[in-house]
Design a protein around this motif. Structure first.
Motif, PDB file in Angstrom:
ATOM      1  N   LYS A   1       0.873  -1.027  -0.426  1.00  7.70           N
ATOM      2  CA  LYS A   1      -0.052  -0.158   0.511  1.00  7.70           C
ATOM      3  C   LYS A   1       0.988   1.084   0.044  1.00  7.70           C
ATOM      4  CE  LYS A   1      -0.541  -0.208   5.170  1.00  7.70           C
ATOM      5  NZ  LYS A   1      -1.319  -0.145   5.898  1.00  7.70           N
ATOM      6  N   SER A   2       0.173   2.084  -0.723  1.00  2.26           N
ATOM      7  CA  SER A   2       1.167   3.272  -0.740  1.00  2.26           C
ATOM      8  C   SER A   2       1.094   4.678   0.746  1.00  2.26           C
ATOM      9  CB  SER A   2       0.820   4.611  -1.893  1.00  2.26           C
ATOM     10  OG  SER A   2      -1.412   5.120  -1.581  1.00  2.26           O
ATOM     11  N   ARG A   3       0.648   4.271   1.794  1.00  2.00           N
ATOM     12  CA  ARG A   3       0.084   4.758   2.731  1.00  2.00           C
ATOM     13  C   ARG A   3       0.293   3.955   4.470  1.00  2.00           C
ATOM     14  NH1 ARG A   3      -2.926   7.125   7.111  1.00  2.00           N
ATOM     15  NH2 ARG A   3      -1.685   9.200   7.324  1.00  2.00           N
ATOM     16  N   TRP A   4       1.918   4.571   4.962  1.00  2.00           N
ATOM     17  CA  TRP A   4       1.589   4.040   6.289  1.00  2.00           C
ATOM     18  C   TRP A   4       1.846   4.717   7.368  1.00  2.00           C
ATOM     19  CZ3 TRP A   4       2.720  -1.511   6.768  1.00  2.00           C
ATOM     20  CH2 TRP A   4       2.787  -2.588   5.884  1.00  2.00           C
ATOM     21  N   GLU A   5       1.917   3.868   8.270  1.00  3.37           N
ATOM     22  CA  GLU A   5       1.998   4.594   9.898  1.00  3.37           C
ATOM     23  C   GLU A   5       2.968   3.568  10.930  1.00  3.37           C
ATOM     24  OE1 GLU A   5      -1.683   5.696  11.648  1.00  3.37           O
ATOM     25  OE2 GLU A   5      -2.385   7.178   9.775  1.00  3.37           O
ATOM     26  N   PHE A   6       3.641   4.184  11.496  1.00  2.00           N
ATOM     27  CA  PHE A   6       4.703   3.408  12.352  1.00  2.00           C
ATOM     28  C   PHE A   6       4.804   3.812  13.516  1.00  2.00           C
ATOM     29  CE2 PHE A   6       6.380   2.390   7.759  1.00  2.00           C
ATOM     30  CZ  PHE A   6       6.188   0.997   7.730  1.00  2.00           C
ATOM     31  N   ASP A   7       5.495   3.249  14.875  1.00  2.00           N
ATOM     32  CA  ASP A   7       5.193   3.790  16.318  1.00  2.00           C
ATOM     33  C   ASP A   7       7.065   4.868  15.363  1.00  2.00           C
ATOM     34  OD1 ASP A   7       5.212   4.307  18.962  1.00  2.00           O
ATOM     35  OD2 ASP A   7       7.395   3.697  18.432  1.00  2.00           O
ATOM     36  N   LEU A   8       6.629   4.967  16.045  1.00  2.00           N
ATOM     37  CA  LEU A   8       8.326   6.748  15.647  1.00  2.00           C
ATOM     38  C   LEU A   8       9.425   5.992  16.033  1.00  2.00           C
ATOM     39  CD1 LEU A   8       9.685   9.349  14.477  1.00  2.00           C
ATOM     40  CD2 LEU A   8       9.455   9.907  16.575  1.00  2.00           C
ATOM     41  N   ALA A   9       9.151   5.961  17.717  1.00  2.00           N
ATOM     42  CA  ALA A   9      10.647   4.900  18.492  1.00  2.00           C
ATOM     43  C   ALA A   9      10.776   3.981  17.785  1.00  2.00           C
ATOM     44  CB  ALA A   9      10.189   4.930  19.586  1.00  2.00           C
ATOM     45  N   GLU A  10      10.014   2.984  17.316  1.00  2.00           N
ATOM     46  CA  GLU A  10      10.137   1.369  16.891  1.00  2.00           C
ATOM     47  C   GLU A  10      10.604   1.405  15.385  1.00  2.00           C
ATOM     48  OE1 GLU A  10       7.534  -2.033  17.419  1.00  2.00           O
ATOM     49  OE2 GLU A  10       7.065  -1.409  15.404  1.00  2.00           O
ATOM     50  N   PHE A  11      10.130   2.293  14.897  1.00  2.00           N
ATOM     51  CA  PHE A  11      10.584   2.986  13.237  1.00  2.00           C
ATOM     52  C   PHE A  11      12.375   3.294  13.106  1.00  2.00           C
ATOM     53  CE2 PHE A  11      11.330   5.870   9.129  1.00  2.00           C
ATOM     54  CZ  PHE A  11      10.742   4.737   8.634  1.00  2.00           C
ATOM     55  N   ALA A  12      12.676   4.932  14.132  1.00  2.00           N
ATOM     56  CA  ALA A  12      13.761   4.969  13.449  1.00  2.00           C
ATOM     57  C   ALA A  12      14.529   3.820  14.454  1.00  2.00           C
ATOM     58  CB  ALA A  12      13.270   6.281  14.602  1.00  2.00           C
ATOM     59  N   CYS A  13      14.441   3.371  15.295  1.00  2.00           N
ATOM     60  CA  CYS A  13      15.502   2.732  16.925  1.00  2.00           C
ATOM     61  C   CYS A  13      15.603   1.281  15.955  1.00  2.00           C
ATOM     62  CB  CYS A  13      15.323   2.479  17.920  1.00  2.00           C
ATOM     63  SG  CYS A  13      15.151   3.961  18.582  1.00  2.00           S
ATOM     64  N   GLU A  14      14.612   0.460  15.257  1.00  2.00           N
ATOM     65  CA  GLU A  14      14.872  -1.003  15.610  1.00  2.00           C
ATOM     66  C   GLU A  14      14.508  -1.100  13.210  1.00  2.00           C
ATOM     67  OE1 GLU A  14      15.143  -2.368  17.857  1.00  2.00           O
ATOM     68  OE2 GLU A  14      14.117  -1.059  18.836  1.00  2.00           O
ATOM     69  N   HIS A  15      14.175  -0.319  12.281  1.00  2.00           N
ATOM     70  CA  HIS A  15      14.325  -0.400  11.428  1.00  2.00           C
ATOM     71  C   HIS A  15      15.206   0.724  10.828  1.00  2.00           C
ATOM     72  CE1 HIS A  15      11.144  -3.449  11.077  1.00  2.00           C
ATOM     73  NE2 HIS A  15      10.780  -2.864  11.834  1.00  2.00           N
ATOM     74  N   ILE A  16      15.464   1.436  10.961  1.00  2.00           N
ATOM     75  CA  ILE A  16      16.343   2.364  10.311  1.00  2.00           C
ATOM     76  C   ILE A  16      17.977   2.812  10.995  1.00  2.00           C
ATOM     77  CG2 ILE A  16      16.895   5.055   9.310  1.00  2.00           C
ATOM     78  CD1 ILE A  16      14.809   3.402   8.254  1.00  2.00           C
ATOM     79  N   GLY A  17      18.123   2.220  12.246  1.00  2.00           N
ATOM     80  CA  GLY A  17      19.203   1.497  13.285  1.00  2.00           C
ATOM     81  C   GLY A  17      19.319   3.574  14.028  1.00  2.00           C
ATOM     82  N   VAL A  18      18.173   3.813  14.750  1.00  2.00           N
ATOM     83  CA  VAL A  18      18.401   5.720  15.251  1.00  2.00           C
ATOM     84  C   VAL A  18      18.690   4.337  16.677  1.00  2.00           C
ATOM     85  CG1 VAL A  18      17.896   7.792  15.829  1.00  2.00           C
ATOM     86  CG2 VAL A  18      17.651   6.499  13.865  1.00  2.00           C
ATOM     87  N   SER A  19      19.722   5.636  17.494  1.00  2.00           N
ATOM     88  CA  SER A  19      19.762   4.825  18.598  1.00  2.00           C
ATOM     89  C   SER A  19      18.900   5.329  19.443  1.00  2.00           C
ATOM     90  CB  SER A  19      21.151   6.771  19.047  1.00  2.00           C
ATOM     91  OG  SER A  19      21.129   6.299  20.651  1.00  2.00           O
ATOM     92  N   ARG A  20      18.851   4.216  20.315  1.00  2.00           N
ATOM     93  CA  ARG A  20      17.693   3.890  21.313  1.00  2.00           C
ATOM     94  C   ARG A  20      17.980   5.313  23.023  1.00  2.00           C
ATOM     95  NH1 ARG A  20      19.210  -1.622  20.994  1.00  2.00           N
ATOM     96  NH2 ARG A  20      17.403  -2.644  19.136  1.00  2.00           N
ATOM     97  N   ASN A  21      19.241   5.308  22.547  1.00  2.00           N
ATOM     98  CA  ASN A  21      19.355   6.580  23.323  1.00  2.00           C
ATOM     99  C   ASN A  21      18.205   8.255  23.280  1.00  2.00           C
ATOM    100  OD1 ASN A  21      20.262   5.150  25.261  1.00  2.00           O
ATOM    101  ND2 ASN A  21      22.702   6.045  24.307  1.00  2.00           N
ATOM    102  N   TYR A  22      18.025   7.826  22.242  1.00  2.00           N
ATOM    103  CA  TYR A  22      17.491   9.420  21.756  1.00  2.00           C
ATOM    104  C   TYR A  22      15.395   9.817  22.550  1.00  2.00           C
ATOM    105  CZ  TYR A  22      21.405  10.697  18.181  1.00  2.00           C
ATOM    106  OH  TYR A  22      22.730  10.252  17.994  1.00  2.00           O
ATOM    107  N   ASP A  23      15.892  10.711  22.512  1.00  2.00           N
ATOM    108  CA  ASP A  23      13.886  11.711  22.763  1.00  2.00           C
ATOM    109  C   ASP A  23      13.207  11.972  21.978  1.00  2.00           C
ATOM    110  OD1 ASP A  23      14.402  13.498  22.527  1.00  2.00           O
ATOM    111  OD2 ASP A  23      15.338  14.558  24.090  1.00  2.00           O
ATOM    112  N   THR A  24      12.292  11.526  21.637  1.00  2.00           N
ATOM    113  CA  THR A  24      11.300  12.475  20.821  1.00  2.00           C
ATOM    114  C   THR A  24      11.825  13.244  19.575  1.00  2.00           C
ATOM    115  OG1 THR A  24       9.078  11.377  21.589  1.00  2.00           O
ATOM    116  CG2 THR A  24       9.003  12.923  20.257  1.00  2.00           C
ATOM    117  N   GLY A  25      12.256  14.522  20.246  1.00  2.00           N
ATOM    118  CA  GLY A  25      12.560  15.289  19.366  1.00  2.00           C
ATOM    119  C   GLY A  25      14.578  14.954  19.081  1.00  2.00           C
ATOM    120  N   GLN A  26      14.658  14.274  19.421  1.00  2.00           N
ATOM    121  CA  GLN A  26      16.521  13.600  19.153  1.00  2.00           C
ATOM    122  C   GLN A  26      15.734  13.126  17.732  1.00  2.00           C
ATOM    123  OE1 GLN A  26      17.831  12.099  22.574  1.00  2.00           O
ATOM    124  NE2 GLN A  26      19.285  13.996  22.416  1.00  2.00           N
ATOM    125  N   LEU A  27      15.164  11.941  17.960  1.00  2.00           N
ATOM    126  CA  LEU A  27      14.377  11.214  16.645  1.00  2.00           C
ATOM    127  C   LEU A  27      13.990  11.544  15.959  1.00  2.00           C
ATOM    128  CD1 LEU A  27      12.598   8.142  18.528  1.00  2.00           C
ATOM    129  CD2 LEU A  27      15.369   8.492  17.709  1.00  2.00           C
TER     130      LEU A  27
END
Length: 478
Positions: free
Chosen positions: A233-259
């Motif tokens: 499908k052409s539209r997706w919604e993800f939990d921000l922290a899960e998307f950033a940390c678990e699928h992109i690899g951003v640090s889990r130490n970041y808060d929402t603003g940093q993500l």
């Protein structure tokens, strides 16, 4: 877990490609979770990466936790973003063999072409280290490897590569001289688990031209993951922290603003190349509750392709020659004036004339962005060849018989006094196109070093106009 590197290492190849960039392949399991840190380097004391998420498993009718653990060898360490690209390159080599053999023969030069790296010593060294690193990496998939034949998530534990043999050019030539036989090629062998997934067809198409155009490691990881999801499908919604940390690899130490700040440059880049629909920040990031946010992505729809004229087709080709993917090039030609595109290509070409390419680490990406935004000089802009502000003896005539080529233009401008140059500059600003004039004025106001590029272009147009007029007059007199 490592934080995102600002940019991936710039290694750009000039040689013709041995395959169609629009017809690449990616293994779907390898697109789901990161295989590497998205940084260029990983601390020597870090030997493990872990990524996990929770999804609904329709086969079990329950929520399950999927987990990927990446364990490194002591000698070579964890893979980085460039190592992840090497695996994608190996998949393309295997595709050329139609995924028929687990062992694939190749030349390192061929792989460097596919990756888009420069044909130089450090690229070969980097490639050798990467292949050795992958031999020492173990992947532990806990309900996270999709078995297409069984149609279920399974546990799998393996080294992605089981064998690598490398022959450098010197050894190959020595073998050729000594035996007159065909010199051996390098080779690698996939683990049986990965190759079985290839054979089952658990693959997706990937536009490698677009992928290579991306500058940020996070952009490339995001592109592979979202491109897989957009198949459904052409539209997706993800939990921000899960998307950033678990699928992109951003640090889990970041808060929402940093993500958000870590993801936004990659999102901007994917919007710029026409992969994602541009969205206001308030629609991209949606607050669900205290400390919980979701992130929204919409794939940019591909406009209906109309028949293009000869001039537009040539402009698309010239953009493609500079690394812009044909689909993006066609979109730019449809949406923006030809004058703007011509000018930005000229600016880019002049900037790349210099040996130091660090100021524009991704020429195709810069070109697309400069066209879309009208004016986007890199931070470390290169200077063009300065105009020499000295008088020429009155009895000299450097352009007396010169044709209006670049050497004649340079000679003409060097012969002018500072006052004459200033007059020419002022006069030509009233006659050049609006796009060039705007770039000149904006860069001058911003005191950007790109101003020298625009100023030189204005002066050269004046010189060419004078030389052309003089040439016509001389022909008429003759």
């Amino acid at each position: 877990m490592m934080e995102d590197a600002h940019r991936t290492e710039s290694l750009v190849a000039k040689s013709p490609l041995p395959f169609d960039l629009d017809d690449g392949r990616d293994e779907l399991n390898l697109a789901e979770f990161p295989l590497a840190a998205i940084a260029d380097r990983v601390p020597d004391n870090q030997k493990t990466l872990v990524f996990e998420d929770r999804i609904f498993d329709s086969g079990r009718s329950e929520m399950i936790t999927r987990r990927l653990t990446i364990s490194a060898s002591d000698k070579f360490g964890l893979p980085t973003s460039l190592d992840d690209e090497v695996i994608l390159g190996l998949i393309q080599l295997t595709k050329q063999n139609r995924f028929t053999e687990r062992k694939v023969n190749f030349s390192r030069y061929q792989l460097i072409q596919i990756l888009g790296w420069r044909h130089e010593g450090r690229s070969y060294d980097r490639l050798e280290k990467s292949l050795k690193r992958w031999l020492g990496v173990t992947l532990y998939y806990d309900k996270a490897w999709w078995d297409k034949d069984e149609q279920t998530w399974v546990d799998e534990n393996f080294h992605i590569l089981e064998q690598v043999t490398l022959y450098d050019q010197e050894r190959r030539l020595k073998r050729l001289r000594s035996s007159n036989s065909e010199p051996p090629l390098s080779s690698f062998a996939w683990n049986e688990v990965v190759f079985r997934s290839f054979k089952s067809g658990y693959l997706k198409a990937i536009d490698l031209g677009l992928f290579r155009q991306l500058e940020y490691a996070a952009s490339k990881r995001m592109y592979r993951f979202l491109d897989k999801r957009f198949y459904h499908k052409s539209r997706w919604e993800f939990d921000l922290a899960e998307f950033a940390c678990e699928h992109i690899g951003v640090s889990r130490n970041y808060d929402t603003g940093q993500l958000k700040r870590r993801l936004q440059p990659a999102i901007d880049e994917l919007e710029a190349v026409g992969f994602l629909e541009a969205m206001p920040i308030a629609q991209r990031y949606v607050k669900i509750s205290r400390g919980q946010w979701k992130i929204v992505f919409i794939k940019k729809s591909v406009p209906q392709v109309e028949l293009l004229g000869k001039e537009e087709s040539q402009l698309i080709k010239r953009l493609a020659d500079r690394g812009v993917t044909p689909s993006v090039a066609a979109e730019l030609v449809r949406e923006f004036p030809a004058e703007l595109i011509e000018m930005q290509m000229e600016v880019l070409d002049r900037l790349l004339e210099k040996k130091d390419r660090d100021s524009i680490r991704n020429p195709a990406g810069y070109l697309v962005k400069s066209i879309r935004e009208g004016y986007a000089p890199p931070k470390k802009q290169l200077q063009t060849k300065p105009v020499v502000l000295t008088e020429t003896p009155k009895n000299s005539s450097p352009i007396e018989k010169a044709a209006p080529d670049q050497s004649a233009v340079d000679a003409y401008l060097m012969a002018l006094t500072p006052t004459e140059l200033a007059h020419l500059e002022e006069t030509m600003l009233e006659h050049v196109g609006a796009t060039l004039a705007e770039g000149y004025l904006r860069s001058k106001q911003a005191k950007s070093s790109a101003f020298s590029v625009y100023r030189r272009m204005v002066l050269e147009r004046g010189a060419r106009q004078f030389l052309s007029t003089q040439c016509k007059a001389e022909k008429s007199a003759a």
